[in-house]
Design an enzyme around this catalytic site. Structure first.
Site, short mmCIF file in Angstrom:
data_model
loop_
_atom_site.label_atom_id
_atom_site.label_comp_id
_atom_site.label_asym_id
_atom_site.label_seq_id
_atom_site.Cartn_x
_atom_site.Cartn_y
_atom_site.Cartn_z
N TYR A 1 4.98 5.65 6.02
CA TYR A 1 5.26 6.00 7.30
C TYR A 1 5.01 7.76 7.22
O TYR A 1 4.15 8.04 8.16
CB TYR A 1 6.87 6.02 7.60
CG TYR A 1 7.42 6.53 8.60
CD1 TYR A 1 6.97 6.16 10.09
CD2 TYR A 1 8.15 7.64 8.57
CE1 TYR A 1 7.62 6.52 11.18
CE2 TYR A 1 8.76 8.00 9.66
CZ TYR A 1 8.57 7.96 11.03
OH TYR A 1 9.10 8.15 12.22
N THR B 1 18.78 6.30 16.90
CA THR B 1 18.08 4.98 17.54
C THR B 1 18.03 3.93 16.68
O THR B 1 18.66 3.89 15.66
CB THR B 1 16.57 5.64 18.00
OG1 THR B 1 15.77 5.61 16.66
CG2 THR B 1 16.70 6.90 18.51
N SER C 1 7.06 13.36 13.32
CA SER C 1 8.23 13.29 12.78
C SER C 1 8.24 14.41 11.59
O SER C 1 7.08 15.05 11.13
CB SER C 1 8.56 11.98 11.90
OG SER C 1 9.46 11.73 11.01
N LYS D 1 2.28 9.64 9.71
CA LYS D 1 2.89 10.83 10.48
C LYS D 1 2.24 12.30 9.81
O LYS D 1 2.05 13.05 10.85
CB LYS D 1 4.54 10.82 10.44
CG LYS D 1 5.19 9.55 11.07
CD LYS D 1 4.89 9.45 12.59
CE LYS D 1 5.93 8.62 13.15
NZ LYS D 1 5.59 8.56 14.52
N SER E 1 12.93 1.74 24.24
CA SER E 1 14.13 2.00 23.43
C SER E 1 14.24 3.46 22.88
O SER E 1 12.96 4.16 22.83
CB SER E 1 14.18 0.87 22.30
OG SER E 1 13.96 1.40 21.04
#
Ligand SMILES: NC(=O)c1ccc[n+]([C@@H]2O[C@H](COP(=O)([O-])OP(=O)(O)OC[C@H]3O[C@@H](n4cnc5c(N)ncnc54)[C@H](OP(=O)(O)O)[C@@H]3O)[C@@H](O)[C@H]2O)c1
Length: 261
Positions: A153, A188, A140, A157, A16
């Protein structure tokens, strides 16, 4: 992009978003793909939709258990030569620190940090032996700038950029290329799939991601950077693209802006 012609590219998160768009563009560019994510059926559908489906293979792995995933991959891939590994699979977070279970922090680290290390360590010895290969990780902008609701996160990252910097330094003597991709907001399913405080998925979109650039544009710019063998690239638009620059040169301003958001 002639760079990818005939190369074997192992791409995670291929079912995806950014990974799917990369798979489509890499297949068009003549790459031979190994497509990885958890969902075998979704990957098989992707494979069949790509240019030259017979050139590509599906390898379903759950990167929340990185060592086990690496063992399964070792069995499945055997001696196969990997020219480029793209660690793109990842999961984000939308929860306050006060409301987030420790198990959520661990899950984010397993997928977004240890998953990268496990697959990198699997392909590295052969790349070193051949004195050829490229390791790419999709980190990211959240790996340079910490914001609210993404503490785990951000940690994963940030960490993975450090791992990639160290990898680049250690691999220079063998001629390997190490590339970190830092997307800003990309449209997304990432917000929809983000973990909340108890580990369940958020289940809806986020206006920041919905307003971001398309997965196709992100994939194109990322693949251009990979083909140019860049060390690190920020991909995105607007404030999310500017954020790492602002953070470096105006950290106080960025801290104030983020605290107010
Ligand atoms: N979209 C953004 O704004 C943005 C910004 C910065 C960075 N990124 C990074 O870009 C990468 C791709 O994200 P995306 O935006 O394309 O999100 P996405 O549409 O949610 O795609 C995530 C991909 O990761 C796979 N995945 C998730 N958990 C996995 C696990 N445990 N094991 C193996 N595969 C797993 C998913 O496949 P299955 O469900 O089939 O496992 C899917 O293919 C991620 O690393 C993300 O952190 C995205």
């Amino acid at each position: 992009m002639r760079y990818f012609q005939g190369k074997t590219v192992w791409l995670t998160g291929a079912s995806s978003g950014i990974g799917l768009a990369m798979a489509q563009q890499l297949a068009e560019a003549g790459a031979h793909l190994i497509l990885t994510s958890r969902r075998h059926d979704a990957l098989e559908q992707v494979r069949q939709s790509l240019a030259h489906p017979e050139r590509h293979q599906v390898l379903a792995l759950d990167l929340s258990q990185p060592e086990q995933a690496a063992l399964m991959a070792k069995d499945a891939l055997g001696d196969q030569i990997i020219d480029i590994l793209i660690n793109n699979a990842g999961v984000s977070q939308r929860s306050l620190i006060l409301e987030t279970d420790m198990s959520v922090y661990r899950q984010l680290m397993e997928i977004d940090y240890f998953g990268v290390i496990a697959l990198t360590k699997l392909v590295l010895p052969r790349m070193v032996e051949r004195r050829a290969g490229q390791i790419v990780t999709v980190s990211s902008v959240a790996g340079k700038v910490g914001t609210k609701l993404r503490s785990g996160y951000n940690g994963a990252k940030f960490g993975v950029i450090g791992f990639m910097d160290s990898l680049r330094a250690e691999m220079a003597q063998y001629g390997l290329t190490v590339t970190s991709i830092l997307p800003g907001f990309i449209n997304t399913q990432v917000a929809h799939n983000s973990l909340t405080g108890d580990g369940t998925a958020l289940g809806h979109e986020d206006p920041d991601n919905a307003g971001g650039i398309s997965a196709e544009e992100c994939a194109r710019k990322s693949l251009e950077a990979i083909a140019k063998q860049k060390a690190e690239v920020v991909v995105g638009s607007g404030l999310s693209k500017l954020a790492p620059f602002l953070q470096r040169f105006f950290p106080g301003l960025v801290r104030r802006m983020i605290a107010k958001r």
